[in-house]
Design an enzyme around this catalytic site. Sequence first.
Site, mmCIF file in Angstrom:
data_model
loop_
_atom_site.group_PDB
_atom_site.id
_atom_site.type_symbol
_atom_site.label_atom_id
_atom_site.label_comp_id
_atom_site.label_asym_id
_atom_site.label_seq_id
_atom_site.Cartn_x
_atom_site.Cartn_y
_atom_site.Cartn_z
ATOM 1 N N ASN A 1 2.530 -9.511 -1.549
ATOM 2 C CA ASN A 1 2.703 -9.380 -2.794
ATOM 3 C C ASN A 1 3.933 -9.637 -3.816
ATOM 4 O OD1 ASN A 1 1.380 -9.223 -5.746
ATOM 5 N ND2 ASN A 1 2.502 -7.029 -5.286
ATOM 6 N N GLU A 2 4.632 -10.772 -4.185
ATOM 7 C CA GLU A 2 5.690 -10.767 -5.503
ATOM 8 C C GLU A 2 6.694 -10.610 -5.221
ATOM 9 O OE1 GLU A 2 5.108 -8.040 -8.669
ATOM 10 O OE2 GLU A 2 3.037 -8.505 -9.572
ATOM 11 N N HIS B 1 10.751 10.784 -1.084
ATOM 12 C CA HIS B 1 11.499 12.646 -0.882
ATOM 13 C C HIS B 1 12.747 12.743 -0.816
ATOM 14 C CE1 HIS B 1 7.041 12.445 0.841
ATOM 15 N NE2 HIS B 1 7.234 12.817 0.317
ATOM 16 N N ARG C 1 -9.430 -6.163 -4.361
ATOM 17 C CA ARG C 1 -8.320 -6.345 -4.108
ATOM 18 C C ARG C 1 -7.012 -5.264 -3.964
ATOM 19 N NH1 ARG C 1 -2.677 -8.420 -6.477
ATOM 20 N NH2 ARG C 1 -1.584 -8.392 -4.330
ATOM 21 N N HIS D 1 2.533 -5.255 0.391
ATOM 22 C CA HIS D 1 2.773 -5.095 -0.569
ATOM 23 C C HIS D 1 3.491 -3.641 -0.979
ATOM 24 C CE1 HIS D 1 0.968 -5.015 -5.482
ATOM 25 N NE2 HIS D 1 1.771 -4.734 -5.315
ATOM 26 N N GLU E 1 -3.488 -10.869 -10.621
ATOM 27 C CA GLU E 1 -2.654 -9.727 -11.488
ATOM 28 C C GLU E 1 -2.915 -9.965 -12.487
ATOM 29 O OE1 GLU E 1 -0.043 -7.060 -10.087
ATOM 30 O OE2 GLU E 1 -0.179 -6.921 -7.588
ATOM 31 N N ASP F 1 2.542 10.713 -2.696
ATOM 32 C CA ASP F 1 2.251 11.594 -2.152
ATOM 33 C C ASP F 1 0.758 11.984 -1.741
ATOM 34 O OD1 ASP F 1 4.398 12.548 -0.875
ATOM 35 O OD2 ASP F 1 4.954 14.205 -0.972
ATOM 36 N N GLN G 1 0.705 2.909 -3.806
ATOM 37 C CA GLN G 1 -0.274 2.889 -5.803
ATOM 38 C C GLN G 1 -1.068 4.045 -5.885
ATOM 39 O OE1 GLN G 1 1.401 -1.254 -6.684
ATOM 40 N NE2 GLN G 1 1.859 -0.120 -9.191
ATOM 41 N N TYR H 1 2.043 -11.108 -16.947
ATOM 42 C CA TYR H 1 1.454 -9.893 -17.433
ATOM 43 C C TYR H 1 2.561 -10.459 -18.852
ATOM 44 C CZ TYR H 1 0.621 -6.877 -13.832
ATOM 45 O OH TYR H 1 -0.603 -6.882 -12.478
ATOM 46 N N ASN I 1 0.510 -13.469 -10.341
ATOM 47 C CA ASN I 1 0.237 -12.378 -11.224
ATOM 48 C C ASN I 1 1.203 -12.183 -12.423
ATOM 49 O OD1 ASN I 1 -0.869 -11.449 -8.365
ATOM 50 N ND2 ASN I 1 0.553 -10.070 -7.958
HETATM 51 C C1 NAG Z 1 2.243 16.594 5.306
HETATM 52 O O1 NAG Z 1 2.742 16.663 3.995
HETATM 53 C C2 NAG Z 1 2.634 17.885 3.327
HETATM 54 C C3 NAG Z 1 3.695 17.722 2.328
HETATM 55 O O2 NAG Z 1 3.371 16.557 1.751
HETATM 56 C C4 NAG Z 1 2.509 18.657 4.351
HETATM 57 O O3 NAG Z 1 2.452 20.003 3.733
HETATM 58 C C5 NAG Z 1 1.819 19.043 5.373
HETATM 59 O O4 NAG Z 1 1.972 20.002 6.006
HETATM 60 C C6 NAG Z 1 2.251 16.895 5.948
HETATM 61 N N1 NAG Z 1 1.159 16.886 7.156
HETATM 62 C C7 NAG Z 1 1.477 17.111 8.275
HETATM 63 C C8 NAG Z 1 0.171 16.569 9.236
HETATM 64 O O5 NAG Z 1 2.469 16.484 8.645
#
Ligand code: NAG
Length: 489
Positions: free
Chosen positions: A202-203, A75, A113, A158, A393, A88, A55, A328, A326
């Site tokens: 976790n959870e 992805h 944590r 997690h 949490e 990412d 996260q 909420y 945890n």
């Molecule tokens: C990691 O992912 C990014 C896209 O999120 C890409 O542009 C980059 O080349 C990647 N790096 C490696 C080391 O694979």
Amino acid sequence: MASPTVILLLPLALGWLSSSVTTHVYDGSNSVFLVERRRSLPKGFIFATSTAAYQVEGAWNASGKGENIWDQMVHTNPGFIADRSNGDTACNSYNLYKDDIKLIKDLGFRMYRFSISWSRVLPDGTTRQINEPGLKYYDDLINELISQGIEPMVTLYHWDLPVALQNMGGWLNRTIVDYFQDYADLIFARFGSKVKWWITINEPFSIETIWQGHNILKAHARAFRLYKAKYWHHGGKLSISLDSTAAFPKNSSNEEDVRSCERYMQFQLGWFAHPIFSTYGDYPAVMRDLIDNNSAREGRNFSRLPYFTVKEIEQIRGTFDFFALNHYSSRMCTNGKRGQSPSWSRDMEVYAYFNASWPPSQSSWLKVVPEGFRKLLNWINFEYNEPEIFVTENGFSDYNVLDDQGRINYLKGYLSEMEKAIYEDGCNVTGYTVWSVLDNFEWRAGYTERFGLVHVDFESPLKTRTKKASAAFIKDYIEANSAWISTGS
Ligand SMILES: *[C@@H]1O[C@H](CO)[C@@H](O)[C@H](O)[C@H]1NC(C)=O
Ligand SMILES: *[C@@H]1O[C@H](CO)[C@@H](O)[C@H](O)[C@H]1NC(C)=O
Ligand SMILES: *[C@@H]1O[C@H](CO)[C@@H](O)[C@H](O)[C@H]1NC(C)=O
Ligand SMILES: *[C@@H]1O[C@H](CO)[C@@H](O)[C@H](O)[C@H]1NC(C)=O
Ligand SMILES: *[C@@H]1O[C@H](CO)[C@@H](O)[C@H](O)[C@H]1NC(C)=O
Ligand SMILES: *[C@@H]1O[C@H](CO)[C@@H](O)[C@H](O)[C@H]1NC(C)=O
Ligand SMILES: *[C@@H]1O[C@H](CO)[C@@H](O)[C@H](O)[C@H]1NC(C)=O
């Protein structure tokens, strides 16, 4: 005759037993809330804040990290996430962790944590290949925390399972218990001398099915027993973070509704807590009974709720040093068969719903019910023989609000109910963790639900952090409740 000093320190010394005492340690505060407060929390009480690797970290493919199931999901199937976003980069805490720690310290927290990304340290989930740069990241993070006087609490798992393990069936494959043990062994060996608080998993309730849960319980127990056999000399404390709502009967004068609350609690929290925290271990009797009967009725020659062997029951029972909770929100409960057949909710025979009078948050599953917190703490206290409870949490979601009065209101209400559980009911709550210090990637909700005390501008290249109003509130609250530190009592 007691001197004024003794009168001042008496409530602090009485600790748990003091009820409605008045202290004057907050005189001079310009905050109305602090002036209203009657006492500080018990001596040694720990305020923490938390995050999870996927996260906040970003750096999804940095320095040899392997792919995990969330990397793969976002992805290959972006539509799975509400705003088609991903983790990412997230908060880029992989690179900005020092900024995070500075914020955590500024806000007055004594503990942080966070979780370790399994595939960052073991790219294919196994110890066949150990990714040293991944371990170095966590070593740097832990060292920085300690140098800033903040105690680390580390979660091993997690939700970000390495894809290589998922391809073998993930938590459904019983061999994962061995892989989890190897992973835990590595992490305890590397960080055991510095980290004294550990959460194995976790959870489990929020993500897993009955068979996955069965292996999760075994994996947790393995890691716990490994630590106690091999790393006990570090003196750390371990548990598993279980999430639970509180249950209110639709009609509190109706015995059926009261019983449906109890069934709801056993199916939800008891599913994972009973095997570990109860006197006799194993799954709750009511789950066993209902699921066995339904399985037979469906013409199966086995129960959909797997059986532990007697030896396994013993291995899992008692594998905790404290109860990690945890929490909420809450549910109203009444009798009813809901959901498809077969399913967890149909087996349970409870219709659980939100009371229309409960204020909303940005998350559909999170309504504001402060009194549920006290009720739940008492349920745990009674059900599991008065354990030490550490709240790992608790928090509130909104969207892009800097003057976050909704969060302040939530925290005020929940903290006040926690105080009642401690002082009026005698629950042994020793720590409380705000989820979360930062706005972050909220799983399927992406960035559409924000839980941070600190706002993150995800559009900005530097992921700019800005304290929200709740950051000042929590800082004041922690200060007021740490009077035992400054009085030196
Ligand atoms: C990691 O992912 C990014 C896209 O999120 C890409 O542009 C980059 O080349 C990647 N790096 C490696 C080391 O694979
Ligand atoms: C379970 O994992 C083992 C490797 O530990 C693998 O050999 C086996 O095929 C997996 N089982 C299934 C059903 O995928
Ligand atoms: C609540 O339950 C009691 C006992 O069963 C019953 O007498 C009462 O009518 C119920 N109240 C409502 C509002 O249904
Ligand atoms: C389950 O079946 C057993 C044996 O038939 C019966 O005694 C018991 O009452 C049933 N339990 C439930 C909750 O239906
Ligand atoms: C259940 O029945 C199937 C065949 O219908 C059999 O293959 C399986 O071994 C049985 N399982 C148990 C636990 O008896
Ligand atoms: C549920 O809502 C009703 C109606 O607003 C209220 O009277 C009742 O106290 C609420 N129950 C709980 C447990 O919040
Ligand atoms: C609460 O738990 C802590 C840690 O286990 C223990 O030291 C303390 O004695 C407990 N307090 C009470 C009142 O049981």
